[in-house]
Design an enzyme around this catalytic site. Sequence first.
Site, PDB file in Angstrom:
ATOM      1  N   LYS A 112       0.809  -1.217   0.000  1.00 51.79           N
ATOM      2  CA  LYS A 112       0.000   0.000   0.000  1.00 51.79           C
ATOM      3  C   LYS A 112       0.841   1.267   0.000  1.00 51.79           C
ATOM      4  CE  LYS A 112      -4.162  -2.236   1.481  1.00 51.79           C
ATOM      5  NZ  LYS A 112      -3.709  -3.630   1.698  1.00 51.79           N
TER       6      LYS A 112
HETATM    7  C1  LIG Z   1      -4.324  -4.660   1.228  1.00 53.70           C
HETATM    8  C2  LIG Z   1      -3.530  -5.889   1.066  1.00 53.70           C
HETATM    9  C3  LIG Z   1      -3.920  -6.910   0.197  1.00 53.70           C
HETATM   10  C4  LIG Z   1      -5.215  -6.856  -0.571  1.00 53.70           C
HETATM   11  O1  LIG Z   1      -5.234  -5.852  -1.539  1.00 53.70           O
HETATM   12  P1  LIG Z   1      -6.656  -5.358  -2.113  1.00 53.70           P
HETATM   13  O2  LIG Z   1      -6.307  -4.228  -3.009  1.00 53.70           O
HETATM   14  O3  LIG Z   1      -7.467  -4.964  -0.939  1.00 53.70           O
HETATM   15  O4  LIG Z   1      -7.248  -6.514  -2.839  1.00 53.70           O
HETATM   16  C5  LIG Z   1      -3.090  -7.995   0.063  1.00 53.70           C
HETATM   17  N1  LIG Z   1      -1.949  -8.111   0.775  1.00 53.70           N
HETATM   18  C6  LIG Z   1      -1.539  -7.156   1.628  1.00 53.70           C
HETATM   19  C7  LIG Z   1      -0.284  -7.356   2.392  1.00 53.70           C
HETATM   20  C8  LIG Z   1      -2.310  -6.018   1.787  1.00 53.70           C
HETATM   21  O5  LIG Z   1      -1.904  -5.061   2.642  1.00 53.70           O
END
Ligand SMILES: *Cc1c(COP(=O)(O)O)cnc(C)c1O
Length: 463
Positions: A112
């Site tokens: 993120k």
């Molecule tokens: C947020 C997240 C996901 C999922 O991503 P989405 O965009 O919500 O599908 C997968 N792995 C990690 C480590 C995350 O932080």
Amino acid sequence: MRYISTRGQAPAVGFVDAVLAGLAPDGGLYVPETWPTFTPEEIAGFAGRPYAEVAAAVIGAFAGDEIEPAELLEMCREAYATFNHPAVVPLVQIAPHAFLAELFHGPSLAFKDVAMQILARLYDHILGRQQRLQTIVCATSGDTGGAAVEAFRGRKNVKVVALFPEGRISEVQRRFMTAATEANVACVAVQGTFDDCQAIVKQTFQDKVLRQAVDLSGVNSINFARIAAQAVYYFTSAVALGAPHRPVSFCVPSGNFGDAFAGYVASRMGLPVAKIVVATNSNDILARTFQEGRYTRSVVQPTISPAMDIQSASNFERLYFEGVEREPVETARAFEAFATAGLIDIPPTAFAAMKAMFRGIAVGEDETRRTIVATLNETGELIDPHTAVGVAALKRSPDVEGPIVVLSTAHAAKFPEDVAKACGVTPELPRGAADLAGRPERYDRLPAETETIKAYVRAFAEA
Ligand SMILES: *Cc1c(COP(=O)(O)O)cnc(C)c1O
């Protein structure tokens, strides 16, 4: 470039307004009126370019003339300079046709950061220009909050309230949020699930009075700028593996469907993407959807990949909108019905269109743990439980055309206990984060009640 709501009851807005609003006022999600595209020559030209330059080109295609290209490039350079790897998102080969795209070299060690670092700079830039102060409220299943706090702490024009489900995120995840000392950051442990937190954020946004009083904004994966920023690594990874001359497939650990949807966006922009395998943990709403053609909510179960403990994948509304050929009345009907009944029957033509690109695979806890062990033994790579869900889905997809890239969404050291329990090796935090456990924590605890949290947000914003 104009942005329209998937529910068709909000006026079209420009890029800047779509970014600042997050969710559209009619409860829908913003999508560009038309998808910008690159020619194969333009895509081939991304090969060997610095990550920040590709990011500026891809995000710039969505910003249109609302952000000066030179300023966007500068923001991208600053955003990706916070990453601990010169490639920003390096590829690591794990099998003859399979690669990990390591998305976790940013400040909070999860993918993120890739979107949030540029988003925070975009916000500061836009708000500074407009002399405005906004309040961001975000729900986090673990990683969004840490990335948001890292990206926004200390910024002048933004306050951040991060809501996380108490006891359902890892200690390292929590500490990345709660260690922030800056006064523009507030963290709240909510006594409920991530879906409760997300529902509270949605309801908070639907309160028009509060929304205006504190100039509310959202940075959850519903924010279109995040999707645009996530499309970038689909381009850099695919081009490194031979696109646009050959198609590339992706295997994406999924929760809210933002990351996987970004792959769809890259393909709409002209990138040859063969298949996107949507890998879920036992919270398998997306896996079931792509198997059965019905989007049905069930109860959230805590897993060792908590960032994916989600049973209503908000970005799915964007794909549905495309699937029903951008019919906003039908999209609004379907998702309003889902909010009450927890069920959408996908029309057959829409489902066929989705299946042409997506496949859904659910991975259980034991299989996730075994995949951590097997990957360590076979490749020497220590992967986190979210990445392991993706690698397990890869192993169950031998027919998918290669090369195939598994998005590695978190550093193993973000989930040290579960990784150590699975394979006997305790991953170490990289330099820079090593002192995390020693930093004091600061957060409040609140019940999962919308009114209580709304009052908290107002008080914090007005303080
Ligand atoms: C947020 C997240 C996901 C999922 O991503 P989405 O965009 O919500 O599908 C997968 N792995 C990690 C480590 C995350 O932080």
